[in-house]
Design an enzyme around this catalytic site. Structure first.
Site, mmCIF file in Angstrom:
data_model
loop_
_atom_site.group_PDB
_atom_site.id
_atom_site.type_symbol
_atom_site.label_atom_id
_atom_site.label_comp_id
_atom_site.label_asym_id
_atom_site.label_seq_id
_atom_site.Cartn_x
_atom_site.Cartn_y
_atom_site.Cartn_z
ATOM 1 C CB CYS A 83 -3.664 11.704 12.489
ATOM 2 S SG CYS A 83 -3.231 9.963 12.338
ATOM 3 C CE LYS B 183 -1.551 1.425 4.160
ATOM 4 N NZ LYS B 183 -1.461 2.865 4.493
ATOM 5 C CG ASN B 184 2.420 2.747 3.401
ATOM 6 O OD1 ASN B 184 1.097 3.051 3.320
ATOM 7 N ND2 ASN B 184 2.861 2.562 4.670
ATOM 8 C CG ASP C 10 3.479 1.319 9.413
ATOM 9 O OD1 ASP C 10 2.939 2.051 10.104
ATOM 10 O OD2 ASP C 10 3.766 1.549 8.244
ATOM 11 N N PRO D 215 1.961 16.546 11.756
ATOM 12 C CG PRO D 215 3.806 17.730 12.515
ATOM 13 C CD PRO D 215 3.146 16.542 12.781
ATOM 14 C CB VAL D 216 2.249 18.227 6.076
ATOM 15 C CG1 VAL D 216 1.584 16.745 5.967
ATOM 16 C CG2 VAL D 216 1.291 19.457 6.258
ATOM 17 N NE ARG E 291 -1.873 12.362 8.945
ATOM 18 C CZ ARG E 291 -2.287 13.546 9.240
ATOM 19 N NH1 ARG E 291 -3.247 13.873 9.745
ATOM 20 N NH2 ARG E 291 -1.062 14.453 9.375
#
Ligand code: EPU
Length: 418
Positions: A117, A22-23, A305, A123-124, A93
């Site tokens: 979240c 997925k990532n 994860d 943060p971005v 996100r």
């Protein structure tokens, strides 16, 4: 909202095929925005997050078609609106990954700030800081990041911390910038490497792939390509944790053991016997697992994860383990639920002390995020009686056909509609 009903106590036996990551797939799909030419992506997992990503790309005018079960054809010839709306970004996100490509190719982008979240603040600021260093004008207004740049310019960027999607966003933007960009403290996660390889196939000039310094010489244009997404190392690791906890012997095909060193190392310490034959991993467990300490860290360290799934193993292990979460400040949401299943866990700050017990006790629990859900599924599989896990939609975001695959291995897992 669906739930899982699990009757625990089954040893696992059988073979499953690991899906695409997925990532890795998410940034790879967003990279299709960098070219007007067709892009073909294979080994794309059928997941809720992938559908969200396709809706996002589709809303901007990208043509996206499934060809067969796991292959996608994408074409971003024309973009009607370089906008990622709050409605889509709030559900995923990773939508922030369109910011770099849109800005680099179309000179403007408006992307909603992701907001809160469950696992941490997330943060971005590093994405924004890097794009500003490349000359972007960025205004944050009414919850949106509005970015503009005639053409981005190469720059030297040192991120404050290792950020996976931050590195991916900046790397994609730098591919079409004028001049050379150096990203220091870059994430080395295999998914970042997978994206970089795809960008190189599109004509990008990237050096230092897989290291913490990426040097990207911008080009005028990128072209189309065909690319196959890497196998999901977290999905494979989750099945290995399941067999470490439940006992039995399983075979994982289409996997990539080379990207899983830290997970395999931890699981070998629990007593799991692991053999690797090319893309096949064989694992067997005939005793109760031994407790193993873990501290999450950026790659090649132990992945955040995998923390909840390894904790599920430690809950039934012989001995006491100490688990530190260093990446996200709130990623112990599964602990209270595991305690409802009979686990003995105490938390102090970012450290969990897990005293292993021979068996968990079936109960009703609630999934809070994707990997927490996976940890709870494993706990349910080693509990007596029945465990019900509500809000399983979190799991559907990132695991393809999880219950089917677990059933193939002999687990008693049913999906029920609420
Ligand atoms: N951070 C900042 N500012 C930024 C970016 C990150 O402070 O601008 C902080 C984060 O708050 C966090 C740390 O840096 O404390 C690392 O975050 P990172 O940016 O690496 O996380 P991410 O890119 O948002 C990806 C994965 C996550 C995975 C993390 C860490 C994708 C789509 N998501 O998130 O995957 O946990 O890297 O490896 O690649 C999951 O699949 O369940 C998942 C959450």
């Amino acid at each position: 909202m669906d739930s899982f009903l699990i009757r625990g106590g089954k040893r696992l036996h059988g073979e499953v095929s690991i899906s695409g990551a997925k990532n890795a797939a998410l940034p790879i799909l967003c990279a299709s925005l960098l070219t007007a030419e067709p892009v073909k992506v294979s080994n794309v997992p059928r997941l809720k997050d992938i559908n969200t990503c396709l809706r996002l790309l589709g809303s901007m005018g990208v043509q996206c078609f499934w060809h067969g079960e796991n292959e996608l054809a994408l074409r971003a010839e024309d973009i009607s609106e370089p906008i990622a709306s709050y409605d889509l970004v709030k559900t995923m996100r990773a939508s922030i990954l369109v910011l770099g490509p849109l800005l680099a190719r179309f000179g403007e982008a408006s992307v909603s700030l992701p907001g809160g979240c469950a696992i941490g603040q997330r943060p971005v600021d590093q994405h924004i800081k890097g794009l500003q260093a490349m000359g972007a004008e960025i205004v944050i207004e009414k919850g949106y990041i509005h970015a503009k740049a005639k053409r981005l310019k190469g720059a030297r960027i040192v991120t404050d911390m290792v950020t996976v999607t931050g590195t991916e966003n900046l790397m994609m933007a730098a591919c079409l910038a004028e001049g050379t960009t150096i990203i220091e403290n870059a994430a080395r996660e295999p998914e970042v490497v997978d994206l970089a390889r795809m960008l190189v196939k599109m004509g990008a000039k990237i050096q230092g792939i897989g290291t913490d310094t990426l040097t990207i010489e911008g080009v005028e244009k990128l072209g189309g390509c065909s690319y196959t997404v890497m196998p999901d190392r977290i999905e494979a690791g989750t099945f290995l944790c399941a067999v470490a906890a439940c006992g039995g012997d399983i075979v994982l095909t289409n996997s990539d053991a080379a990207s899983m060193d830290s997970t395999l190392d931890k699981l070998r310490h629990t007593g799991l016997n692991i053999e690797i034959y090319g893309s096949t991993i064989k694992a067997s467990m005939n005793t109760r697992p031994k407790a193993v300490d873990a501290r999450t860290a950026p790659y090649p360290g132990f992945a955040t994860d995998m923390q909840a799934q390894l904790m599920a193993v430690n809950c039934v292990a012989d001995g006491t383990s100490v688990m530190n979460e260093t990446i996200f400040e709130n990623r112990f949401m599964h602990v209270q639920e595991m305690i409802r299943l009979g686990a003995d866990i105490t938390i102090e700050g970012h450290t969990a002390v897990v005293k292993g017990k021979p068996l968990m006790e079936g109960a009703t629990v609630m999934a809070t995020d994707l990997r927490a859900s996976a940890g709870l599924v494993i706990s349910g599989m080693v509990a007596n009686d029945e465990t019900r896990i509500d809000r399983i939609y979190h799991l559907d975001r990132g695991y393809e056909k999880m219950e089917e695959k677990l059933r193939k291995l002999g687990a008693d897992v049913q999906r029920v509609a609420e």
